[in-house]
Structure formats: structure tokens, C-alpha cells
Design an enzyme around this catalytic site. Structure first.
Site, PDB file in Angstrom:
ATOM      1  N   LYS A  89       0.794  -1.215  -0.017  1.00  0.00           N
ATOM      2  CA  LYS A  89      -0.132  -0.068   0.057  1.00  0.00           C
ATOM      3  C   LYS A  89       0.712   1.246   0.221  1.00  0.00           C
ATOM      4  O   LYS A  89       0.369   2.328  -0.279  1.00  0.00           O
ATOM      5  CB  LYS A  89      -0.902   0.097   1.377  1.00  0.00           C
ATOM      6  CG  LYS A  89      -0.285   0.055   2.462  1.00  0.00           C
ATOM      7  CD  LYS A  89      -1.358   0.090   3.533  1.00  0.00           C
ATOM      8  CE  LYS A  89      -0.770   0.283   5.299  1.00  0.00           C
ATOM      9  NZ  LYS A  89       0.016   1.668   5.211  1.00  0.00           N
ATOM     10  N   ASP A  90       2.015   1.176   0.221  1.00  0.00           N
ATOM     11  CA  ASP A  90       3.082   2.567   0.265  1.00  0.00           C
ATOM     12  C   ASP A  90       3.633   2.579  -0.889  1.00  0.00           C
ATOM     13  O   ASP A  90       4.248   3.684  -0.872  1.00  0.00           O
ATOM     14  CB  ASP A  90       4.103   2.157   1.497  1.00  0.00           C
ATOM     15  CG  ASP A  90       3.716   2.279   2.852  1.00  0.00           C
ATOM     16  OD1 ASP A  90       2.771   2.773   3.075  1.00  0.00           O
ATOM     17  OD2 ASP A  90       4.214   1.501   3.591  1.00  0.00           O
ATOM     18  N   THR A 133      -5.200   9.508  12.732  1.00  0.00           N
ATOM     19  CA  THR A 133      -4.834   8.535  11.804  1.00  0.00           C
ATOM     20  C   THR A 133      -3.983   9.491  10.531  1.00  0.00           C
ATOM     21  O   THR A 133      -4.025  10.808  10.688  1.00  0.00           O
ATOM     22  CB  THR A 133      -6.171   8.237  10.996  1.00  0.00           C
ATOM     23  OG1 THR A 133      -5.701   7.508   9.656  1.00  0.00           O
ATOM     24  CG2 THR A 133      -7.031   9.333  10.499  1.00  0.00           C
ATOM     25  N   LEU A 136      -5.938  10.005   4.653  1.00  0.00           N
ATOM     26  CA  LEU A 136      -6.944  10.657   4.276  1.00  0.00           C
ATOM     27  C   LEU A 136      -8.225   9.644   4.027  1.00  0.00           C
ATOM     28  O   LEU A 136      -9.327  10.037   4.177  1.00  0.00           O
ATOM     29  CB  LEU A 136      -6.806  11.469   3.005  1.00  0.00           C
ATOM     30  CG  LEU A 136      -5.745  12.355   3.118  1.00  0.00           C
ATOM     31  CD1 LEU A 136      -5.784  13.201   1.748  1.00  0.00           C
ATOM     32  CD2 LEU A 136      -6.632  13.762   4.037  1.00  0.00           C
ATOM     33  N   ARG A 137      -7.763   8.234   3.638  1.00  0.00           N
ATOM     34  CA  ARG A 137      -9.130   7.339   3.398  1.00  0.00           C
ATOM     35  C   ARG A 137      -9.819   6.998   4.763  1.00  0.00           C
ATOM     36  O   ARG A 137     -10.828   7.058   4.816  1.00  0.00           O
ATOM     37  CB  ARG A 137      -8.360   6.002   2.808  1.00  0.00           C
ATOM     38  CG  ARG A 137      -9.050   4.934   3.020  1.00  0.00           C
ATOM     39  CD  ARG A 137      -8.489   3.424   2.353  1.00  0.00           C
ATOM     40  NE  ARG A 137      -7.400   3.194   3.530  1.00  0.00           N
ATOM     41  CZ  ARG A 137      -7.485   2.705   4.599  1.00  0.00           C
ATOM     42  NH1 ARG A 137      -8.831   2.233   4.941  1.00  0.00           N
ATOM     43  NH2 ARG A 137      -6.481   2.447   5.503  1.00  0.00           N
ATOM     44  N   ARG A 138      -8.912   6.958   5.735  1.00  0.00           N
ATOM     45  CA  ARG A 138      -9.599   6.559   6.927  1.00  0.00           C
ATOM     46  C   ARG A 138     -10.349   7.834   7.468  1.00  0.00           C
ATOM     47  O   ARG A 138     -11.563   7.666   8.057  1.00  0.00           O
ATOM     48  CB  ARG A 138      -8.404   6.117   7.835  1.00  0.00           C
ATOM     49  CG  ARG A 138      -7.749   4.857   7.483  1.00  0.00           C
ATOM     50  CD  ARG A 138      -6.982   4.328   8.832  1.00  0.00           C
ATOM     51  NE  ARG A 138      -6.165   3.168   8.495  1.00  0.00           N
ATOM     52  CZ  ARG A 138      -4.667   3.265   8.366  1.00  0.00           C
ATOM     53  NH1 ARG A 138      -4.146   4.171   8.761  1.00  0.00           N
ATOM     54  NH2 ARG A 138      -4.070   2.062   7.901  1.00  0.00           N
ATOM     55  N   ARG A 155       0.983  10.773  13.390  1.00  0.00           N
ATOM     56  CA  ARG A 155       2.628  10.091  12.707  1.00  0.00           C
ATOM     57  C   ARG A 155       3.165   9.341  13.747  1.00  0.00           C
ATOM     58  O   ARG A 155       3.121   9.307  14.973  1.00  0.00           O
ATOM     59  CB  ARG A 155       3.458  11.181  12.336  1.00  0.00           C
ATOM     60  CG  ARG A 155       2.967  12.158  11.033  1.00  0.00           C
ATOM     61  CD  ARG A 155       2.677  11.435   9.874  1.00  0.00           C
ATOM     62  NE  ARG A 155       3.826  10.662   9.282  1.00  0.00           N
ATOM     63  CZ  ARG A 155       4.898  11.332   8.754  1.00  0.00           C
ATOM     64  NH1 ARG A 155       4.904  12.760   8.622  1.00  0.00           N
ATOM     65  NH2 ARG A 155       5.959  10.521   8.146  1.00  0.00           N
ATOM     66  N   ASN A 157       5.517   5.477  14.072  1.00  0.00           N
ATOM     67  CA  ASN A 157       5.649   3.836  13.823  1.00  0.00           C
ATOM     68  C   ASN A 157       4.573   3.443  14.805  1.00  0.00           C
ATOM     69  O   ASN A 157       3.847   4.023  15.467  1.00  0.00           O
ATOM     70  CB  ASN A 157       6.881   3.097  14.311  1.00  0.00           C
ATOM     71  CG  ASN A 157       7.927   3.734  13.332  1.00  0.00           C
ATOM     72  OD1 ASN A 157       7.918   3.983  12.434  1.00  0.00           O
ATOM     73  ND2 ASN A 157       9.291   3.739  14.147  1.00  0.00           N
ATOM     74  N   VAL A 158       4.127   2.018  14.356  1.00  0.00           N
ATOM     75  CA  VAL A 158       2.847   1.503  15.118  1.00  0.00           C
ATOM     76  C   VAL A 158       2.754   1.600  16.616  1.00  0.00           C
ATOM     77  O   VAL A 158       1.923   1.942  17.516  1.00  0.00           O
ATOM     78  CB  VAL A 158       2.873   0.176  14.632  1.00  0.00           C
ATOM     79  CG1 VAL A 158       1.599  -0.525  15.589  1.00  0.00           C
ATOM     80  CG2 VAL A 158       2.424  -0.129  13.175  1.00  0.00           C
ATOM     81  N   THR A 160       4.886   3.604  18.476  1.00  0.00           N
ATOM     82  CA  THR A 160       4.671   5.201  18.709  1.00  0.00           C
ATOM     83  C   THR A 160       2.957   5.592  18.940  1.00  0.00           C
ATOM     84  O   THR A 160       2.689   6.462  19.687  1.00  0.00           O
ATOM     85  CB  THR A 160       5.420   6.111  17.783  1.00  0.00           C
ATOM     86  OG1 THR A 160       6.698   5.717  17.769  1.00  0.00           O
ATOM     87  CG2 THR A 160       5.175   7.672  18.304  1.00  0.00           C
ATOM     88  N   ARG A 161       2.284   5.172  17.917  1.00  0.00           N
ATOM     89  CA  ARG A 161       0.991   5.645  18.006  1.00  0.00           C
ATOM     90  C   ARG A 161       0.137   4.834  18.872  1.00  0.00           C
ATOM     91  O   ARG A 161      -0.706   5.667  19.554  1.00  0.00           O
ATOM     92  CB  ARG A 161       0.259   5.357  16.469  1.00  0.00           C
ATOM     93  CG  ARG A 161       1.081   5.953  15.207  1.00  0.00           C
ATOM     94  CD  ARG A 161       0.191   5.538  14.095  1.00  0.00           C
ATOM     95  NE  ARG A 161       1.247   5.942  12.952  1.00  0.00           N
ATOM     96  CZ  ARG A 161       0.801   6.062  11.563  1.00  0.00           C
ATOM     97  NH1 ARG A 161      -0.485   5.724  11.333  1.00  0.00           N
ATOM     98  NH2 ARG A 161       1.792   6.532  10.850  1.00  0.00           N
ATOM     99  N   CYS A 248      -1.750   9.012  -3.531  1.00  0.00           N
ATOM    100  CA  CYS A 248      -1.752   9.154  -2.143  1.00  0.00           C
ATOM    101  C   CYS A 248      -2.475  10.149  -1.467  1.00  0.00           C
ATOM    102  O   CYS A 248      -3.153  10.291  -0.293  1.00  0.00           O
ATOM    103  CB  CYS A 248      -0.204   9.115  -1.650  1.00  0.00           C
ATOM    104  SG  CYS A 248      -0.074   9.011   0.269  1.00  0.00           S
TER     105      CYS A 248
END
Length: 311
Positions: A89-90, A133, A136-138, A155, A157-158, A160-161, A248
């Protein structure tokens, strides 16, 4: 023409994050299972996306998808590495010059998931709750479902979020389930979001394995780990995104499921950032054809105006 020999040793390029390393380990394990004599080594790179993780700016405003891939693709072309591993997806929908996606791995969980400090579901978040998030999709789908929520860019990493939610900076965050599962963080998830609630990004849950387009030995090696169903599904999803011309910066979602090989059933979505306009399309067919056909249908039903507004 004889088939080129398989490579005996390959260097895999990866980003430095725990998730990127875990994904590269998945690919290395697949390669060894497919070709037990191959020797795999890893080289770590810092990408522009990694270096801007602390900026707080949404990805589209600082460059979008190529932020996480350009350095690895340059290293491939320069011969510093033999293989680059990415979350599919990236990757931009157009192949980088001199580089091929030689394998698409079996998909992990394609859903998104919610991590809420309260431990509840999306429906249970109170009015005004701050949800993070970077997509923009979410954001668009959240706004359509729960317009009274406050959606902010998050923003990092996982891990960190997840920490930002635990520390109270956000009430909740929406993440890709695949990354959470690959890191073994299932326990922090408070809701696995159904496709009807949150349609995923094109290519979500799949890993893209790149090599030089003229490297016959590595192309043969990577063919051994290419998953036909994942390849067909993600081809349809990315054809939908490419034909829309959104890239993107667009709130575009797509999910394909293999029916009778090589046919897939595809759901596509284009939404305005405020969630007030949503175009949904579905259909079945050859992956590339159905992706392009549904994109044309979406554009004719108002997606062109939505995307023009985003741009």
C-alpha cells in the site's frame, strides 16, 4: 531459452522500524522455505518518510507514498541490495524505472483496527473524542460514520501511535491490522473494523518484493514466493487507484477477493475528506479490467469532482 539460475545469496533492503524489519524477516523466511540453499542478509536504510515521522504533518502534505520507497529503489538500481521489501500500500501505482515487483506475498489481515484508550468500539467513542490517523482514506470514512469525532493527523511507527493513545494525546487511533498483527500487538486492539465500516487501502495487508527488472536470477527466486491470489487481488485494487489518478493524496479505498481464478470481485470507494460525499462501486472480472472499469464508473458518478476538490 533456458531459465536463469536462482540466486544463491541475496541482500534484502529494509527500513529501520520494527514493523519493516518484521516484514523483511517474513520475506527472508519465505525465501528460505522456497529455496533452502539461499543465504539472506539484511541492510537497513533510513527513508525520507522515516526522517519526517516527528513532523506531525499528514503524509500527503509532505510528499506521499514515495517517501518510504525512493531510497530503497535507488539502492536496488545501484546494486547495493538485491531485494527491497515494502508494504504494498506504500508503493506508487507506477513501477519505478528499472525495478519490478517480482513477488506479492500472501496477505495478512486486510482490515483496519481501532485502538481506544477507553477499551471500547468506534461506535462507543463519545462525541468530540480525538481520533488519530495519518490516512485521508480513514479520515474520510471516519467523518462519514461519526462526523462528531475530532480527527487529527498522527505520525510515528505503530508502537509510537499506540503509546500516544495510552498517554492521552489521542482518545483512539485507527491502524492497519496487518502491521499490528505482524508486531504481535493484537492485545491493544479494541475493535477489528469490518470492511463495511472501513474499507481498506489498495494493497493493504500484502508485502511487495522488488528487485532489478533485469536480474534474472533474483526474478526466478522471487517467483517462488509470489502468491497468485494476492497478486490478482492487489492488481485490481491498484488498477482502480491508478485509473482514478488520485495517488496518495486521495481518500480512495479498494478491496478485491479472488472468486474463480483469475477473476476477482472488487469493491471500491472514493470519499470527500469531510465524509459528506461517498461513491461506492462493485463488480467482478479480470483484475486490471475490473479495476479500470470501476474507476470509470466511480468518476462518472461524482468521484471526479471529489478528487478535484482534494487536489
Amino acid at each position: 531459452m533456458s531459465t536463469p539460475p536462482r540466486a544463491a545469496a541475496v541482500t534484502l533492503g529494509t527500513r529501520a522500524s520494527a514493523l519493516a524489519r518484521a516484514q523483511t524477516d517474513v520475506v527472508a523466511s519465505l525465501l528460505v522455505a522456497s529455496e533452502p540453499n539461499v543465504e539472506c542478509s539484511t541492510r537497513v536504510f533510513s527513508t525520507a518518510g522515516d526522517r519526517t515521522q516527528d513532523s506531525g504533518e499528514p503524509l500527503p502534505s509532505i510528499g506521499g507514498k514515495g517517501l518510504f520507497t525512493a531510497e530503497l529503489e535507488r539502492a536496488l538500481r545501484d546494486g547495493e541490495i538485491d531485494v527491497a521489501v515494502h508494504s504494498l500500500k506504500d508503493l506508487p501505482t507506477e513501477d519505478a524505472p528499472g525495478v519490478a515487483i517480482a513477488a506479492v506475498t500472501t496477505r495478512e489481515d486486510v482490515r483496519d483496527c481501532l485502538v481506544a484508550r477507553s477499551g471500547g468500539s468506534l461506535a462507543e467513542l463519545p462525541s468530540g473524542a480525538v481520533v488519530g490517523t495519518s490516512s485521508l482514506r480513514r479520515s474520510a470514512q471516519l467523518a462519514a460514520l461519526r462526523p462528531e469525532l475530532e480527527i487529527r493527523s498522527i505520525r510515528g511507527n505503530v508502537d509510537t501511535r499506540v503509546r500516544k493513545v495510552a498517554d492521552g494525546e489521542f482518545d483512539a487511533a485507527v491502524l492497519a491490522a496487518a502491521g499490528v498483527r505482524r508486531l504481535g500487538l493484537d492485545d491493544v486492539v479494541t475493535e477489528w473494523l469490518a470492511h463495511e465500516t472501513m474499507l481498506p487501502a489498495p494493497g493493504q495487508g500484502a508485502l511487495a518484493v522488488q528487485c532489478r527488472a533485469d536480474d534474472g536470477a533474483v526474478l526466478v527466486l522471487l517467483a517462488g514466493i509470489d502468491d497468485a491470489a494476492a497478486r490478482a487481488e492487489t492488481t485490481a485494487e491498484r488498477a482502480f487507484l491508478r485509473a482514478l489518478g488520485g495517488g496518495c493524496a486521495a481518500p480512495v479505498a479498494a478491496l478485491a477477493v479472488t472468486t474463480t481464478t483469475p477473476l476477482v470481485r472488487l469493491q471500491g470507494l472514493v470519499a470527500s475528506v469531510d465524509g459528506r460525499r461517498v461513491v461506492r462501486v462493485t463488480g467482478e472480472g479480470d483484475p486490471t479490467d475490473i479495476g479500470e472499469r470501476l474507476a470509470e464508473e466511480a468518476l462518472s458518478r461524482g468521484a471526479d469532482r471529489i478528487l478535484a476538490g482534494v487536489r
